[in-house]
Enzyme design. Structure first.
Site, PDB file in Angstrom:
ATOM      1  N   GLY A 151      10.793  -4.599  -8.938  1.00 37.80           N
ATOM      2  CA  GLY A 151       9.528  -5.223  -8.600  1.00 37.80           C
ATOM      3  C   GLY A 151       8.972  -4.567  -7.353  1.00 37.80           C
ATOM      4  O   GLY A 151       9.666  -3.803  -6.683  1.00 37.80           O
TER       5      GLY A 151
ATOM      6  N   GLY B  57       8.768  -6.085  -1.176  1.00 37.55           N
ATOM      7  CA  GLY B  57       8.434  -7.356  -0.540  1.00 37.55           C
ATOM      8  C   GLY B  57       8.395  -8.551  -1.468  1.00 37.55           C
ATOM      9  O   GLY B  57       8.004  -9.636  -1.064  1.00 37.55           O
TER      10      GLY B  57
ATOM     11  N   LYS C 288      13.504  -9.158  -3.452  1.00 39.84           N
ATOM     12  CA  LYS C 288      14.690  -8.713  -4.189  1.00 39.84           C
ATOM     13  C   LYS C 288      15.943  -8.804  -3.314  1.00 39.84           C
ATOM     14  O   LYS C 288      16.974  -9.327  -3.743  1.00 39.84           O
ATOM     15  CB  LYS C 288      14.483  -7.275  -4.689  1.00 39.84           C
ATOM     16  CG  LYS C 288      13.301  -7.183  -5.650  1.00 39.84           C
ATOM     17  CD  LYS C 288      13.082  -5.778  -6.164  1.00 39.84           C
ATOM     18  CE  LYS C 288      12.580  -4.822  -5.104  1.00 39.84           C
ATOM     19  NZ  LYS C 288      11.249  -5.161  -4.586  1.00 39.84           N
TER      20      LYS C 288
ATOM     21  N   GLU D 150     -22.139  -1.500   3.737  1.00 39.44           N
ATOM     22  CA  GLU D 150     -21.502  -2.736   3.267  1.00 39.44           C
ATOM     23  C   GLU D 150     -22.445  -3.562   2.412  1.00 39.44           C
ATOM     24  O   GLU D 150     -22.032  -4.171   1.431  1.00 39.44           O
ATOM     25  CB  GLU D 150     -21.014  -3.578   4.450  1.00 39.44           C
ATOM     26  CG  GLU D 150     -19.854  -2.974   5.222  1.00 39.44           C
ATOM     27  CD  GLU D 150     -18.731  -2.488   4.334  1.00 39.44           C
ATOM     28  OE1 GLU D 150     -18.430  -3.145   3.318  1.00 39.44           O
ATOM     29  OE2 GLU D 150     -18.167  -1.421   4.626  1.00 39.44           O
TER      30      GLU D 150
ATOM     31  N   HIS E  40     -22.280  -2.324  -1.081  1.00 39.57           N
ATOM     32  CA  HIS E  40     -21.139  -2.871  -1.815  1.00 39.57           C
ATOM     33  C   HIS E  40     -21.419  -4.312  -2.219  1.00 39.57           C
ATOM     34  O   HIS E  40     -21.201  -4.719  -3.347  1.00 39.57           O
ATOM     35  CB  HIS E  40     -19.883  -2.894  -0.928  1.00 39.57           C
ATOM     36  CG  HIS E  40     -19.251  -1.549  -0.709  1.00 39.57           C
ATOM     37  ND1 HIS E  40     -18.991  -0.679  -1.720  1.00 39.57           N
ATOM     38  CD2 HIS E  40     -18.787  -0.964   0.429  1.00 39.57           C
ATOM     39  CE1 HIS E  40     -18.394   0.402  -1.226  1.00 39.57           C
ATOM     40  NE2 HIS E  40     -18.266   0.262   0.081  1.00 39.57           N
TER      41      HIS E  40
ATOM     42  N   ASP F 268     -13.736   5.211  -0.327  1.00 42.25           N
ATOM     43  CA  ASP F 268     -14.331   4.708  -1.571  1.00 42.25           C
ATOM     44  C   ASP F 268     -14.230   5.768  -2.652  1.00 42.25           C
ATOM     45  O   ASP F 268     -13.912   5.478  -3.800  1.00 42.25           O
ATOM     46  CB  ASP F 268     -15.821   4.390  -1.365  1.00 42.25           C
ATOM     47  CG  ASP F 268     -16.024   3.227  -0.404  1.00 42.25           C
ATOM     48  OD1 ASP F 268     -15.097   2.429  -0.245  1.00 42.25           O
ATOM     49  OD2 ASP F 268     -17.122   3.136   0.176  1.00 42.25           O
TER      50      ASP F 268
HETATM   51  P1  ADP Z   1      12.276  -6.645  -1.225  1.00 37.51           P
HETATM   52  O1  ADP Z   1      13.738  -6.478  -1.103  1.00 37.51           O
HETATM   53  O2  ADP Z   1      11.834  -7.042  -2.603  1.00 37.51           O
HETATM   54  O3  ADP Z   1      11.468  -5.500  -0.704  1.00 37.51           O
HETATM   55  P2  ADP Z   1      12.708  -8.710   0.688  1.00 37.51           P
HETATM   56  O4  ADP Z   1      13.695  -9.527  -0.024  1.00 37.51           O
HETATM   57  O5  ADP Z   1      13.234  -7.778   1.714  1.00 37.51           O
HETATM   58  O6  ADP Z   1      11.824  -7.887  -0.337  1.00 37.51           O
HETATM   59  O7  ADP Z   1      11.604  -9.662   1.317  1.00 37.51           O
HETATM   60  C1  ADP Z   1      11.186  -9.554   2.627  1.00 37.51           C
HETATM   61  C2  ADP Z   1      10.908 -10.913   3.211  1.00 37.51           C
HETATM   62  O8  ADP Z   1       9.818 -11.527   2.561  1.00 37.51           O
HETATM   63  C3  ADP Z   1      12.047 -11.872   3.043  1.00 37.51           C
HETATM   64  O9  ADP Z   1      12.952 -11.756   4.092  1.00 37.51           O
HETATM   65  C4  ADP Z   1      11.351 -13.221   3.049  1.00 37.51           C
HETATM   66  O10 ADP Z   1      11.115 -13.666   4.363  1.00 37.51           O
HETATM   67  C5  ADP Z   1      10.023 -12.918   2.416  1.00 37.51           C
HETATM   68  N1  ADP Z   1      10.039 -13.244   0.986  1.00 37.51           N
HETATM   69  C6  ADP Z   1       9.902 -12.363  -0.027  1.00 37.51           C
HETATM   70  N2  ADP Z   1       9.938 -12.987  -1.204  1.00 37.51           N
HETATM   71  C7  ADP Z   1      10.134 -14.292  -0.962  1.00 37.51           C
HETATM   72  C8  ADP Z   1      10.270 -15.450  -1.795  1.00 37.51           C
HETATM   73  N3  ADP Z   1      10.221 -15.356  -3.128  1.00 37.51           N
HETATM   74  N4  ADP Z   1      10.449 -16.633  -1.190  1.00 37.51           N
HETATM   75  C9  ADP Z   1      10.502 -16.720   0.144  1.00 37.51           C
HETATM   76  N5  ADP Z   1      10.400 -15.682   0.977  1.00 37.51           N
HETATM   77  C10 ADP Z   1      10.196 -14.464   0.447  1.00 37.51           C
HETATM   78 ZN    ZN Z   2     -17.331   1.623   1.454  1.00 37.96          ZN
END
Ligand code: ADP
Ligand code: ZN
Length: 642
Positions: free
Chosen positions: A202, A205, A208, A425, A428, A500
């Site tokens: 995925g 952030g 995972k 702007e 747009h 753009d």
């Molecule tokens: P990835 O490994 O997918 O890049 P992370 O697990 O490192 O993402 O996520 C980074 C931070 O974002 C986590 O430490 C948490 O604080 C927040 N976060 C991400 N997904 C969730 C979720 N589903 N629920 C709560 N917090 C999340």
């Molecule tokens: Zn523009």
């Protein structure tokens, strides 16, 4: 993927580097022992000097003669000469009353011993500097091959499924694994069959790493995590050794989870690039495959890995018996976003009027890490203003910060430039407002934020997973409207539209080459050439499958799309020139114009778009000039671009 801590990467500390330099300098000094500066004389010259009695203090050894001779300036200076077969020499010396003594040369054994001594000395020195100090704390600096995996034992494990919101399907799939880890024997008695490796995929952030940690937390087992990019870091051969070490450590602590972040860093398809690719990476990957085959899940170890590019992984890695369970961790939907916000809001004090559902609505495409960031930013803003609790306005500002970076109130922009930005702007905005298949305009501003000098913010009404051709055509038109407006108002264009234009090109390409949205070409998908350069080899070979004629048509279709969209954007602005000029003036005066004011200025009824698919892309669509995109791609864009 998270940012790496740069300190983590240096295996060799500064102290050790200095140590190496000392050893090197000493070695050079020792091997180039600067002897006494001796002139080397030819034997004939030496004999001449003897005849003149211009030598003294001779040392005669079997191979050489050294001593002092009188140079042109009349000074006695050291010299050396190679001894020749000359039986009369001793007699001559005696006759000339020159003092001399005889000396035995070192034997060859002596020579060898002498040199070996130096080598021993150096080894001793090296041991003294590097090995000895490390012994005391139990670690050796030469341990490059140790994996730098971080281990968390069960007692430190605080993350559980409660902390992970909004990915219920992924959690469900992981239940089995938790059951197994809690009691491996029982699980097997009941005939449970387990995957060895779980691949979480995925966007960055999406949580995972957090999920993997939570699995360990739920099961109460040790958690080993390592980033795949650390494996291939520095020295050849180290990556494979680190992989081995990581597995050894985990086996000693079973039951355990091994989590490998950014698996694609080592797991990319082999033999992909020209010349066979990255040897070190390949060795590491091979070692990983060996380890995967070499352990049984019976041992109580589950391997988990994350990637945002499952498509580039080596097929060998995802075969049955290896990373054979694949779990998608998607960007959260509306409900998921609200839950994630709630999880993180527990850590801060929220004002009673705050409605997290509303925040969730305004943040389509945000992933867990972004939402955590929103809450954090809002808390910082509230604290800075000395408030007791986080308010809705803090959250609104935080959302925009995460989207586009902090407002830059201090950036000084000349009157003329402001006018250009306002026109751009407004272009747009007006086109976004007047095209039928675009997201509602939320607001437009000429206050710089992040890298952007101004922007138009569109927010979709709901999450969506498909994008229609009409929506994409409108998007092209909106993207080009900034530049069109500049041309109409000033008869001149600025650098402000470059971002753009990049986006327009990317969308147009995607439409023609991948989405089959060109009438002339029909429903075909072509290689887009946007693959990572690691795949240069593969790409080149694929490109050759496209005929010249086909690629010419593709180029023509892309150009055609862009030209038509540009003309359409210009048309719309010219047709509504009056409203457009008013919008520019209002923007210059107020700097921010909200949706309802835009409608008022343009003399339009508020948007109620019905009976048409609602577009999704929560685009902070059109930013002004910037060095790089300030806006992180949201789920929808990610879908389109990546
Ligand atoms: P990835 O490994 O997918 O890049 P992370 O697990 O490192 O993402 O996520 C980074 C931070 O974002 C986590 O430490 C948490 O604080 C927040 N976060 C991400 N997904 C969730 C979720 N589903 N629920 C709560 N917090 C999340
Ligand atoms: Zn523009």
């Amino acid at each position: 993927m998270k940012k790496k801590n740069p300190n983590n990467r240096s295996i060799i500390s500064v102290g050790q580097i200095i140590g190496w330099i000392v050893v090197f300098v000493l070695a050079v000094l020792l091997f180039n022992k600067p002897g006494v500066k001796q002139t080397t004389l030819d034997y004939s010259d030496f004999k001449q000097k003897v005849a003149e009695a211009a030598v003294s203090d001779l040392t005669v050894s079997p191979d050489t003669i050294s001593g002092l001779y009188k140079n042109e300036a009349g000074q006695f200076v050291p010299f050396k000469t190679v001894r020749m077969e000359d039986p009369g020499l001793v007699k001559e010396l005696s006759t000339a009353k020159i003092k001399f003594k005889a000396e035995q040369d070192r034997s060859w054994i002596g020579n060898i011993l002498f040199n070996v001594l130096w080598i021993f000395l150096l080894i001793g020195l090296w041991w003294f500097i590097f090995i000895r100090p490390q012994r005391s704390d139990g670690k050796s600096a030469m341990n490059f091959a140790r994996s730098k995996a971080k281990m968390q034992d069960p007692s430190q494990q605080t993350v559980t499924f409660k902390d992970v919101a909004g990915c219920d399907e992924a959690k469900e799939e992981l239940e089995d694994i938790i059951k197994f880890l809690k009691n491996p024997k029982k699980f097997q008695k009941l005939g449970g069959k387990l995957p060895k490796g779980v691949l979480l995929y995925g966007a960055p952030g999406t949580g995972k790493t957090l999920l993997a940690k939570a699995v360990a937390g739920e099961a109460g087992v040790s958690f080993f995590s390592a980033s795949a990019s650390e494996f291939v870091e520095m020295f050849v051969g180290v990556g494979a050794a680190r992989v081995r070490d990581l597995f050894d450590q985990a086996k000693n602590n079973a039951p355990a989870i091994i989590f490998i972040d950014e698996l694609d860093a080592v797991g990319r398809r082999r033999f992909a690039g020209i010349g066979g690719g990255h040897d070190e990476r390949e060795q590491t990957l091979n070692q990983l495959l060996i380890e995967l085959d070499g352990f049984e899940s019976k041992q109580g170890i589950i391997l988990m890995a994350s990637t945002n590019r499952p498509d580039v992984l080596d097929p060998a890695l995802i075969r049955p018996g290896r990373f054979d369970r694949h779990i998608s961790v998607p960007a959260p939907d509306l409900k998921g976003r609200e839950e994630i916000l709630k999880v993180h809001a527990k850590k801060v004090k929220l004002g009673s009027e705050v409605d997290l559902k509303q925040v969730a609505k305004g943040t389509p495409g945000f992933v867990g890490a972004d939402l955590a960031n929103v809450i954090n930013e809002a808390a910082i803003l509230a604290a800075r203003a000395d408030k007791d609790a986080v308010t809705t306005s803090d959250l609104d500002e935080a959302v925009e910060r995460v989207l586009a970076g902090p407002q830059k109130k201090s950036r000084i922009i000349s009157k003329h430039e402001q006018h250009v930005i306002a026109a751009h702007e407004s272009g747009h905005t007006i086109v976004a407002r007047l095209t039928n298949h675009s997201d509602p305009v939320h607001k437009v501003t000429i206050i710089p934020r992040g890298q952007a000098l101004g922007y138009t913010l569109q927010l979709p009404l709901e999450d969506k997973f498909l994008t229609s051709k009409s929506e994409l055509l409108d998007k092209l038109c909106i993207l080009l409207a900034g530049r069109a407006a500049e041309e109409i108002v000033f008869g001149e264009i600025t650098s402000g539209a470059s971002d753009d234009l990049n986006k327009t090109m990317a969308y147009a390409r995607k439409m023609v080459m991948e989405l089959g949205m060109s009438d002339r070409l029909g429903p075909i998908a072509l290689p887009n050439g946007e693959e990572n350069e690691v795949f240069l080899g593969r790409d080149l070979s694929r490109h050759t499958t496209m005929s010249d004629e086909l690629s010419r048509t593709v180029d023509e279709e892309i150009l055609n799309l862009i030209k038509t969209s540009y003309a359409r954007a210009k048309d719309i602005i010219i047709k509504h020139r009056e409203g457009f000029d008013k919008l520019v003036a209002t923007l210059l005066e107020k700097e921010v114009v909200q949706a309802n004011e835009i409608d008022e200025i343009l003399g339009l009824a508020p948007v109620v778009k019905e009976g048409q698919p609602q577009p999704t892309t929560p685009t902070p669509v059109k930013e002004e000039p910037k060095a790089q995109p300030a806006v992180r791609p949201n789920a929808q864009q990610a879908d389109l671009f990546e």
